[in-house]
Design a protein around this motif. Structure first.
Motif, short mmCIF file in Angstrom:
data_model
loop_
_atom_site.label_atom_id
_atom_site.label_comp_id
_atom_site.label_asym_id
_atom_site.label_seq_id
_atom_site.Cartn_x
_atom_site.Cartn_y
_atom_site.Cartn_z
N LEU A 105 -16.90 42.37 -4.66
CA LEU A 105 -17.55 41.55 -5.67
C LEU A 105 -17.33 42.14 -7.06
O LEU A 105 -17.10 41.42 -8.03
CB LEU A 105 -19.05 41.45 -5.40
N LYS A 139 -19.66 28.12 -13.59
CA LYS A 139 -20.76 29.03 -13.31
C LYS A 139 -21.70 29.19 -14.51
O LYS A 139 -22.91 29.17 -14.36
CB LYS A 139 -20.19 30.40 -12.94
N GLU A 191 -31.02 47.19 -10.52
CA GLU A 191 -30.43 46.04 -11.18
C GLU A 191 -30.69 46.11 -12.67
O GLU A 191 -29.83 45.81 -13.49
CB GLU A 191 -31.04 44.77 -10.56
N GLU A 229 -25.82 48.39 -9.68
CA GLU A 229 -26.77 47.33 -9.36
C GLU A 229 -27.36 47.51 -7.96
O GLU A 229 -28.56 47.39 -7.74
CB GLU A 229 -26.07 45.97 -9.45
N LEU A 288 -28.74 37.40 2.45
CA LEU A 288 -28.00 37.13 3.70
C LEU A 288 -28.49 38.05 4.82
O LEU A 288 -28.67 37.63 5.95
CB LEU A 288 -26.52 37.40 3.49
N GLU A 289 -28.73 39.31 4.45
CA GLU A 289 -29.15 40.29 5.46
C GLU A 289 -30.50 39.94 6.07
O GLU A 289 -30.75 40.21 7.23
CB GLU A 289 -29.23 41.69 4.82
N LYS A 344 -21.42 46.78 -10.17
CA LYS A 344 -21.95 46.37 -8.86
C LYS A 344 -22.57 47.55 -8.12
O LYS A 344 -23.59 47.40 -7.46
CB LYS A 344 -20.84 45.76 -8.00
N SER A 386 -23.67 37.18 -6.98
CA SER A 386 -23.14 37.32 -5.63
C SER A 386 -23.52 38.66 -5.00
O SER A 386 -23.75 38.73 -3.80
CB SER A 386 -21.64 37.14 -5.65
N GLY A 387 -23.61 39.72 -5.81
CA GLY A 387 -23.97 41.02 -5.26
C GLY A 387 -25.39 41.00 -4.72
O GLY A 387 -25.70 41.63 -3.71
N LEU A 388 -26.26 40.25 -5.41
CA LEU A 388 -27.67 40.22 -5.01
C LEU A 388 -27.90 39.30 -3.82
O LEU A 388 -28.76 39.54 -2.99
CB LEU A 388 -28.51 39.77 -6.20
N GLN A 399 -19.76 45.12 -1.98
CA GLN A 399 -20.08 45.34 -3.39
C GLN A 399 -18.81 45.64 -4.18
O GLN A 399 -18.65 45.19 -5.30
CB GLN A 399 -21.09 46.50 -3.54
N ASP A 435 -23.32 36.29 -12.69
CA ASP A 435 -22.91 36.37 -11.30
C ASP A 435 -24.00 37.02 -10.45
O ASP A 435 -24.43 38.12 -10.74
CB ASP A 435 -21.63 37.19 -11.21
N SER A 476 -35.08 41.01 -8.18
CA SER A 476 -35.20 40.70 -9.60
C SER A 476 -33.81 40.63 -10.20
O SER A 476 -32.89 41.26 -9.69
CB SER A 476 -36.03 41.75 -10.31
N TYR A 477 -33.63 39.81 -11.22
CA TYR A 477 -32.30 39.69 -11.81
C TYR A 477 -32.40 39.49 -13.31
O TYR A 477 -33.45 39.13 -13.83
CB TYR A 477 -31.53 38.54 -11.16
N ASN A 478 -31.28 39.71 -13.98
CA ASN A 478 -31.21 39.53 -15.42
C ASN A 478 -30.70 38.12 -15.70
O ASN A 478 -29.60 37.78 -15.30
CB ASN A 478 -30.24 40.58 -15.96
N VAL A 512 -26.19 38.90 -1.28
CA VAL A 512 -25.90 39.56 -0.01
C VAL A 512 -27.19 40.11 0.61
O VAL A 512 -27.38 40.10 1.82
CB VAL A 512 -24.87 40.69 -0.23
#
Lengths: 386, 292
Positions: B7, B211, B261, B256, A216-217, B253, A209-211, B4, A207, A200-202, A213
């Motif tokens: 970033l 972005k 989050e 998060e 990617l895993e 980060k 990018s942290g999520l 993290q 950005d 979930s994101y705001n 990853v």
């Protein structure tokens, strides 16, 4: 003399008791609420144009049973506090017969109970929440698919049609995202599947990018994104920049040329849901319908193109007019409700496959899937039902 | 974890850039510029217009944009703030609010509310390192932000320590009246601080635009984060601005990925409140020592 006057006056009172609000011998007055100013004006103005173009076209041909349609547009700037005031004004002061094509999830929800209690038909909401139509409310008729239906259909597409094995879901932390996520996950369960990653994101964040990853895993083969225009484009860019080659599926509000324009080459191959048919060469019937819609639109707005928001307004007007035709000459609100309930897979010019019934208020129960190739939308699958 | 932090540093570096501009204007003129984000937004629109509509090369447009930003900063300070400088602090704040609204209204009138795509300043696949530590990804955009921040920080340090004008800037920020008596042209220093500040806002606009897309509210988020970073580091120092931003970025980060989050913003702000209770002048703020 006074006797006559008394009889005349009482007749007048009697007649007004039974006359339907907003219905006159020569016209039907209806209302809508749209963001005509403020940051969302681009959507509201376009949607209004679509409605006006269709009603103008009908009026030019004599109206419905000799009654012209008069549309009052209230500007609520997509602010639900204003929507309530404006809709009360439309109903109580302007005495509109019905509300057609209100814009905005929160505005629609804010006036839903009021319109239901006052028995004012509300046809077409520019909103995607299922709360409007589930459970069904007598006077509220939805047309656009809701996010629950969409989530269910995306899960069906992922598991049954495209046969993906490891789906991930990314969703906005708000009503839209949460509703879609719940429906998607629930339907996947029917196929004994679970998302490999749920993020979930705001949507206000810039950005992701942290999520990413976390995606990617898990290396999913398909990623479903429940986001709106700009944050969806941001997600797609981030996912590709991080080297993930997974297929991406996103929701119908993004199926607009502005998505392709903002995402550029990143838009290539993205799969989207849609509910208005695409006019592509393999479907000459849709091409013909679309050209007809454009000629109707350009009667009022010469040389202008029809945006997807104008298409939405056009469809709102189209289904309402079909309802008026079916309701007959003696137009009442109850008559309109009965008439709308008789829609069964109804096809108009742009409106397709609309069904309502005595206990069914969700107008669309089908959607189809498309993809973007060389900057163009191409159909992928025909209409899919849950 | 390493990922993290990296970033976080990248996001934080953006906050630092915003904070440096804010601190420069605040230190010298004593005004918190609420129009900061919108000034950057307006210049970004202008550069977008120059490249996408007029067809001028992106880098030439950026240079033109920076010049415009500096001129805009100078004019707002010279004609909007300086005449009321000695009247009240509140009225200067109101002027910056006015500028904020004027620029937003103008942008909507001229360019509409539709999002505009802005070209990437740097493109290419990210550098991916895989090993026992997991996956570490470094995007070229992150490198650009780091390089920009480092360059600006070093230049600013050299400038304020070793050049005559830099020392004058420091002198005016310490005590404007005395600096005036010493023969420093306070007006020039004030103009410089606003030219520099608004140019920083424009720079943040150019870097973030690919972005966040060009829109009237594009820099709102960065303005808030930059302000928070400046408060965290201490509003009086450039070191505070730089490290405040970096710390805030990393903090966000970590919250998060290890807490939630959804709690990111509220949790980071709560930590900042705690820091400020312990260090009221910010982490790098100087406590005033007076001789008796």
């Amino acid at each position: 003399m006074s006797k006559f006057l008394a009889i005349f006056l009482s007749l007048l009172v009697f007649a007004s008791l039974f006359a339907e609000a907003g219905v006159y011998s020569d016209k039907i007055v209806i209302g809508t609420f749209q963001a005509l100013s403020g940051p969302y004006a681009i959507i509201g103005q376009e949607m209004t144009k679509g409605m006006r173009a269709y009603f103008n076209w009908i009026n030019k041909r004599g109206g419905i049973y000799g009654r012209k349609i008069e549309l009052i547009v209230a500007d609520d700037q997509l602010n639900p506090a204003k929507t309530v005031v404006e809709v009360k004004r439309l109903v109580e002061h302007d005495k509109v017969f019905a509300i057609v094509g209100g814009l905005g999830t929160y505005g629609c929800l804010a006036v839903m109970d009021y319109l239901e209690q006052n028995k004012v038909p509300f046809v077409y909401q520019g909103a995607g929440t299922s709360k409007l139509v589930v459970p069904p409310k007598k006077y509220i008729f939805g047309v656009q698919p809701d996010y629950t239906l969409e989530g269910t259909l995306i899960a069906k597409y992922v598991a049954e049609i495209a046969k993906f094995k490891a789906p991930a879901i990314v969703y906005m932390n708000n009503d839209i995202g949460l509703e879609g996520y719940a429906a998607f996950k629930d339907k996947l369960g029917d196929y004994k599947m679970n998302p490999v990653a749920e993020i979930s994101y705001n949507p206000a964040d810039t950005d992701y990018s942290g999520l990413v990853v976390r995606l990617l895993e898990k290396n999913p083969d398909v990623i479903v994104i429940y986001g709106l225009l700009t944050d969806t484009v941001r997600w797609v860019k981030t996912i590709r920049d991080y080297g993930l080659q997974s297929k991406i599926i996103t929701i119908y509000p993004n199926a607009d040329p502005s998505f392709v324009q903002l995402a550029g080459k990143y838009a290539e191959g993205v799969i989207l849901t849609g509910w208005v048919p695409l006019a592509t060469p393999d479907r000459p019937d849709f091409v013909r319908d679309y050209q007809r819609a454009i000629s109707i639109f350009q009667e009022s707005y010469p040389k202008q193109n029809m945006s997807s928001y104008a298409v939405a307004g056009f469809i709102a007007a189209e289904v309402f007019v079909e309802g008026l035709i079916r309701a007959g000459k003696n137009l009442t609100r109850e008559g309109l409700v009965k008439a709308l309930e008789s829609f069964k897979n109804w096809d108009g010019i742009l409106a397709k496959d609309i069904t309502w019934g005595p206990n069914l208020r969700r107008g669309k129960t089908s959607m189809y899937f498309m993809t973007i190739k060389n900057g163009q939308f191409l159909p992928l699958a025909d209409l899919i039902r849950p | 974890m390493i990922n993290q932090i990296l970033l976080g540093l990248s996001n934080g570096a953006m906050y630092s850039l915003v904070a440096i501009g804010l601190v420069m204007m605040y230190k010298v003129s004593g005004v918190m510029n609420f129009a900061y984000g919108n000034m950057g937004m307006f210049v970004t629109y202008l550069v977008w217009w120059l490249t996408s509509v007029i067809g001028i090369n992106l880098y030439i447009s950026i240079v033109l944009g920076i010049i415009f930003a500096a001129l805009m900063g100078i004019s707002v300070e010279r004609f909007g703030l300086r005449p009321i400088r000695h009247l009240s602090h509140g009225s200067m704040l109101i002027v910056t609010f006015g500028v904020l609204m004027i620029l937003e209204g103008l942008a909507v009138q001229i360019w509409g509310t539709e999002y505009k795509a802005f070209p990437e300043l740097i493109t290419g696949t990210p550098l991916v390192f895989k090993g026992d530590f997991g996956i570490i990804v470094l995007r070229r955009q992150d490198l650009l932000v780091f390089v920009t921040l480092t360059t600006i920080s070093i230049l600013l340090l050299l400038f304020t320590k070793y050049t005559k004008f830099g020392i004058a800037v420091r002198a005016v920020s310490e005590n404007e009246e005395v600096a005036g008596y010493m023969g420093i042209n306070v007006g020039t220093v004030l103009s410089f601080s606003w030219a520099f500040g608004v140019s920083m806002a424009a720079l943040v606009g150019f870097i973030s635009a690919p972005k966040v897309f060009v829109s009237p509210l594009m820099l709102l988020f960065y303005q808030i984060q930059g302000f928070t970073a400046a408060v965290l580091g201490g509003f009086e120092t450039f070191t505070g601005a730089v490290f405040g931003g970096l710390i805030l970025g990393v903090l966000e980060k970590l919250v998060e990925s290890y807490i939630s989050e959804g709690f990111k913003a509220s949790f980071s702000l709560a930590i900042i409140i705690v820091v400020l209770i312990l260090f009221p002048k910010g982490l790098f703020g100087k406590t005033l020592r007076r001789r008796v």
